[in-house]
Design an enzyme around this catalytic site. Structure first.
Site, PDB file in Angstrom:
ATOM      1  CG  ASP A 183      -1.968  -1.697 -15.387  1.00  0.00           C
ATOM      2  OD1 ASP A 183      -1.171  -2.717 -15.928  1.00  0.00           O
ATOM      3  OD2 ASP A 183      -3.316  -1.934 -15.808  1.00  0.00           O
ATOM      4  CG  ASP A 214      -0.327  -0.413   2.514  1.00  0.00           C
ATOM      5  OD1 ASP A 214       0.654  -0.934   2.467  1.00  0.00           O
ATOM      6  OD2 ASP A 214      -1.118  -0.269   3.287  1.00  0.00           O
TER       7      ASP A 214
END
Ligand code: IPM
Ligand code: MG
Length: 349
Positions: free
Chosen positions: A248, A220
């Site tokens: 991505d 995260d």
């Protein structure tokens, strides 16, 4: 390297459009590199489901196994979208190839070009100097773990062995040795057991690479750091699904996912090369697809599988020059179509 065979899998959507242009670009530089390439075109993905009822036939897998490299366009599209676990999906072909060819390391370099700094959704001062490499584990984890349904429940399992972690981490350490000497290992060791093993094994391996700086960050936090200080990263190594997501995200630093190449490698020199972008069914057949990521993937093929460094650099340089001259596709806010961009690259080559 002389005579080589490349299996080409154009796939679905814009796949065939970008593959055709990448072949043109490779054919333009191969002779000077002493390479004679035999292209062997095969079906994989949705097109193979239509023809054979399966995304990857045994024959095509065998052809890929005996080839010196595989160049892939993209697979998938709404036509084959289904949530029925018993129906074939185009992506199964890709996963079957990764597993069948033992391609455990996926390399995704992210280096925004100066000409594209303003195409990125991130501010110029944030992305300036970014030059990172995502090394994603590709044949393990939740993608290949036990999955199923039981009554109202469904599950997927994420499992890793020491061996699977060590071999991909080794790729990352070696890559860092040829770059800026830093490896960032990304995991979720505060929650997941597989991540705690990941961290343990990467740390052990790090001890045998004393010249490489090793840091561990949680996934995260990595997602946040990637957009707040992307230029601090050198090599990022992570497990399969974290790598899917983070690559991505990292792609957008360059302004468009239409620019990113990738290489999937195993223990030998053969490999599978493909653009990171998908089949973009919404623009398929319109002639708008940006072929640059596929051309750059072909450059990675020339370098990694055939040792043709100079030919690879020629392709990369042509892309860089074309962009600097304003050859921008629609994905980058320009007007140029697939053919026009490709013609510009060929002229530069
Ligand atoms: C990728 C893609 C694939 C993946 C899909 C198409 C299965 O997103 O190569 O990143 O998730 O690995
Ligand atoms: Mg992905």
């Amino acid at each position: 390297m002389g005579e080589v065979t490349v299996v080409v899998l154009p796939g679905d959507g814009i796949g065939p459009e970008v593959i055709a242009q990448a072949r043109r670009a490779v054919d333009a530089v191969a002779p000077a590199a002493g390479l004679s390439i035999t292209w062997r075109e095969e079906l994989m993905g949705g097109c193979s489901i239509d023809a054979h009822g399966t995304a990857l036939t045994d024959e095509v897998l065998a052809a890929c196994k005996s080839a010196d490299a595989v160049l892939l366009g993209a697979v998938g599209g709404p036509k084959w979208d289904t949530t029925d676990p018993d129906k074939p999906r185009p992506e199964q072909g890709l996963l079957g190839l990764r597993a069948g060819l033992g391609l455990f390391a996926n390399l995704r370099p992210v280096k925004p070009l100066e000409a594209l700094y303003d195409a990125s959704p991130l501010r110029r001062d944030r992305i300036a100097g970014t030059d990172l490499l995502v090394v994603r584990e590709l044949t393990g984890g939740i993608y290949f773990g036990k999955r199923g349904r039981e009554g109202d429940m469904a599950y997927d399992t994420c499992a890793y062995s020491r061996e699977e972690i060590a071999r991909v981490a080794e790729v990352a350490f070696r890559a860092a040795a040829g770059r800026r000497g830093k490896v960032t290992s990304v995991d979720k060791a505060n929650v997941l057991e597989s991540s705690r093993l990941w961290r343990e094994v990467v740390t052990e391996l790090g001890a045998s690479h004393p010249d490489i700086e090793l840091e561990h960050i949680l996934v995260d936090n990595a997602a946040m750091q990637l957009v707040s200080r992307p230029s601090d990263f050198d090599v990022i190594v992570t497990e399969n699904m974290f790598g899917d997501i983070l690559s991505d995200e990292a792609a957008m630093i360059t302004g468009s996912i239409g620019m990113l190449p990738s290489a999937s490698l195993g223990s030998g020199t053969a490999g599978l090369y493909e653009p990171v972008h998908g089949s973009a069914p919404d623009i398929a057949g319109k002639g708008w697809a940006n072929p640059m990521a596929t051309v750059l993937s072909a450059a990675m093929m020339l370098r990694h599988s055939f040792g043709a460094e100079e030919a690879a650099a020629k392709l990369e340089h042509a892309v860089e020059t074309a962009l600097a001259q304003g050859a921008l596709g629609r994905d980058l806010g320009g007007q140029m179509g697939t053919q026009e961009i490709s013609d510009r690259l060929l002229a530069l080559l």
